[in-house]
Scaffold this motif. Structure first.
Motif, mmCIF file in Angstrom:
data_model
loop_
_atom_site.group_PDB
_atom_site.id
_atom_site.type_symbol
_atom_site.label_atom_id
_atom_site.label_comp_id
_atom_site.label_asym_id
_atom_site.label_seq_id
_atom_site.Cartn_x
_atom_site.Cartn_y
_atom_site.Cartn_z
ATOM 1 N N ASP A 73 0.830 -1.224 0.000
ATOM 2 C CA ASP A 73 0.000 0.000 0.000
ATOM 3 C C ASP A 73 0.856 1.263 0.000
ATOM 4 O O ASP A 73 0.517 2.266 0.638
ATOM 5 C CB ASP A 73 -0.959 0.020 1.201
ATOM 6 C CG ASP A 73 -1.995 -1.085 1.111
ATOM 7 O OD1 ASP A 73 -2.427 -1.405 -0.008
ATOM 8 O OD2 ASP A 73 -2.358 -1.642 2.174
ATOM 9 N N ALA A 74 1.983 1.202 -0.709
ATOM 10 C CA ALA A 74 2.894 2.353 -0.779
ATOM 11 C C ALA A 74 2.707 3.159 -2.062
ATOM 12 O O ALA A 74 3.429 4.117 -2.308
ATOM 13 C CB ALA A 74 4.335 1.871 -0.663
ATOM 14 N N ILE A 75 1.739 2.740 -2.892
ATOM 15 C CA ILE A 75 1.417 3.485 -4.119
ATOM 16 C C ILE A 75 -0.073 3.787 -4.095
ATOM 17 O O ILE A 75 -0.890 2.890 -3.861
ATOM 18 C CB ILE A 75 1.724 2.672 -5.401
ATOM 19 C CG1 ILE A 75 3.148 2.112 -5.390
ATOM 20 C CG2 ILE A 75 1.503 3.516 -6.642
ATOM 21 C CD1 ILE A 75 3.450 1.137 -6.521
ATOM 22 N N ASN A 76 -0.413 5.052 -4.317
ATOM 23 C CA ASN A 76 -1.825 5.425 -4.430
ATOM 24 C C ASN A 76 -2.096 5.768 -5.899
ATOM 25 O O ASN A 76 -1.526 6.717 -6.431
ATOM 26 C CB ASN A 76 -2.135 6.608 -3.516
ATOM 27 C CG ASN A 76 -3.610 6.919 -3.453
ATOM 28 O OD1 ASN A 76 -4.231 7.192 -4.468
ATOM 29 N ND2 ASN A 76 -4.179 6.869 -2.261
ATOM 30 N N PHE A 77 -2.952 4.967 -6.534
ATOM 31 C CA PHE A 77 -3.184 5.135 -7.974
ATOM 32 C C PHE A 77 -4.244 6.184 -8.286
ATOM 33 O O PHE A 77 -4.570 6.418 -9.437
ATOM 34 C CB PHE A 77 -3.551 3.787 -8.604
ATOM 35 C CG PHE A 77 -2.408 2.809 -8.599
ATOM 36 C CD1 PHE A 77 -1.351 2.946 -9.494
ATOM 37 C CD2 PHE A 77 -2.358 1.775 -7.673
ATOM 38 C CE1 PHE A 77 -0.275 2.060 -9.476
ATOM 39 C CE2 PHE A 77 -1.294 0.884 -7.648
ATOM 40 C CZ PHE A 77 -0.251 1.034 -8.551
ATOM 41 N N LYS A 78 -4.795 6.839 -7.255
ATOM 42 C CA LYS A 78 -5.854 7.840 -7.488
ATOM 43 C C LYS A 78 -5.418 9.248 -7.124
ATOM 44 O O LYS A 78 -6.188 10.175 -7.220
ATOM 45 C CB LYS A 78 -7.091 7.467 -6.654
ATOM 46 C CG LYS A 78 -7.706 6.131 -7.066
ATOM 47 C CD LYS A 78 -8.833 5.754 -6.137
ATOM 48 C CE LYS A 78 -9.382 4.389 -6.555
ATOM 49 N NZ LYS A 78 -10.206 3.792 -5.494
ATOM 50 N N LYS A 79 -4.189 9.416 -6.659
ATOM 51 C CA LYS A 79 -3.786 10.689 -6.059
ATOM 52 C C LYS A 79 -3.403 11.780 -7.067
ATOM 53 O O LYS A 79 -3.260 12.931 -6.697
ATOM 54 C CB LYS A 79 -2.640 10.455 -5.077
ATOM 55 C CG LYS A 79 -1.380 9.911 -5.718
ATOM 56 C CD LYS A 79 -0.164 10.084 -4.839
ATOM 57 C CE LYS A 79 0.467 11.412 -5.125
ATOM 58 N NZ LYS A 79 1.765 11.578 -4.471
ATOM 59 N N GLY A 80 -3.194 11.427 -8.336
ATOM 60 C CA GLY A 80 -2.774 12.445 -9.301
ATOM 61 C C GLY A 80 -1.274 12.432 -9.533
ATOM 62 O O GLY A 80 -0.577 11.504 -9.122
ATOM 63 N N CYS A 81 -0.789 13.494 -10.165
ATOM 64 C CA CYS A 81 0.575 13.513 -10.703
ATOM 65 C C CYS A 81 1.679 13.572 -9.657
ATOM 66 O O CYS A 81 1.572 14.265 -8.662
ATOM 67 C CB CYS A 81 0.742 14.722 -11.618
ATOM 68 S SG CYS A 81 0.295 14.308 -13.291
#
Length: 342
Positions: free
Chosen positions: A241-249
């Motif tokens: 859970d170290a990547i958030n794919f919804k957070k933007g650029c």
């Protein structure tokens, strides 16, 4: 400048130093055995700490890292990758809010280059970045008896992984792992008080023991020699859970997102044991029996039963084929505490 007061205290406790890092309290092999089945306490000065403050701190960091900085609300921590524009990892941060400021804990050898790189991107933002590695003491704890032992210092003991609690004694974070693990972040005075109180029920251990616990928990790391070697998914950051794919650029986001949405991850990081007395190094090649390079060692530490436990990034089909080697030594794949699935 090292925290001399804390180092002196550790020296009095019996710490053996090598270049300001505590390598043991007299016997690494015994300490590894304690680490496996007893309560242990460990100084974490071998990790660096950057403090990010200022009114634009959240916005600034949001454009730099793989995870959602807005989630660091003072009640939980998380891991986050820091990538090059090509989506390759430059560092792995353990990120949390402490004293109303954002903090990034990372491999000590990367503190200076990462500090300089982040400063380069501040531009006109109202952001202040300080290296607080030596003004903040961090203590690692592992063992089934720890929640009870910590109650005199922290009324609320975090029960969930990455949960965080703050009070006048400092910050307490629950870390991942099968055995309860915690990190305490505080000043030197409180650190001495906590260490002294826990010492009768906790074995003091050096850095190799903490590294072993991290490896068994499946937590990767990035070193100077492995910077820009891995896309975040190769070292399982999505599974942590170290990547958030919804957070933007953020820097490198396009490549990280493409790996996620368009293709199956073809390389993953596995836990393996090597029966060898020669320490494998991060960046060493993983090879097949016919000497084809099919991966790299991510992290390595001595194991309680001898030999070395490693995290190694390897092509999936090569793992299925078997016959893996590191420096000519057979690598026995072991079970990670999380599933290697998409």
């Amino acid at each position: 400048m090292a925290n001399n007061d804390w180092q002196e205290y550790q020296f009095i406790q019996g710490a053996v130093f090598n270049n300001e890092t505590i390598t043991s309290f007299g016997n690494t092999q015994n300490e590894l055995i304690y680490t496996q089945n007893q309560n242990i306490i460990c100084d974490l000065s071998h990790l660096g700490l950057l403090e990010i403050s200022g009114e634009d701190a959240v916005t600034f960091l949001q454009g730099q890292v793989t995870n959602d900085v807005r989630l660091l609300d003072g009640s939980h921590a998380h891991y986050s990758g820091y990538c090059s524009p090509k989506g390759r990892l430059l560092a792995l941060f353990f990120a949390f809010s402490h004293g109303n400021n954002l903090h990034l804990q990372l491999n000590n050898k990367l503190v200076e280059p990462i500090y300089k790189r982040l400063k380069m991107y501040v531009m006109r933002s109202k952001v202040n970045i300080i290296n607080v590695s030596d003004s903040t003491v961090r203590i690692g704890l592992s063992g089934h008896g720890l929640p009870d032992l910590l109650v005199p210092f922290f009324a609320k003991i975090p029960a969930q992984t990455y949960e965080l609690t703050n009070n006048d004694n400092g910050t307490l974070i629950r870390l991942p792992g099968k055995t309860p693990r915690f990190e305490v972040i505080c000043d030197t005075a409180h650190a001495k008080e906590i260490w002294q109180a826990l010492k009768p029920n906790c074995k003091p251990v050096g850095k190799p023991c903490w590294e072993w616990l991290e490896i068994r928990a499946g937590i990767p790391d990035i070193y100077l020699q492995t910077q820009e070697e891995f896309v975040p998914q190769m070292v399982n950051l999505d599974l942590l859970d170290a990547i958030n794919f919804k957070k933007g650029c953020y820097t490198g986001q396009e490549i990280v997102a493409r790996t996620h949405y368009l293709g199956k991850v073809k390389r993953r990081t596995y836990l393996a044991h090597l029966s060898t007395s020669i320490p494998p190094q991060a960046g060493n090649d993983v090879t097949t029996e016919s000497n084809d390079v099919i991966g790299k060692v991510v992290r390595s530490a001595p194991g309680p039963a001898g030999g070395y436990d490693v995290l190694a990034e390897i092509r999936l089909e090569s793992v299925e084929a078997g016959g893996l080697r590191v420096n000519g030594v057979k690598a026995d794949i072991q079970q990670l505490p999380y599933a290697l699935s998409e």
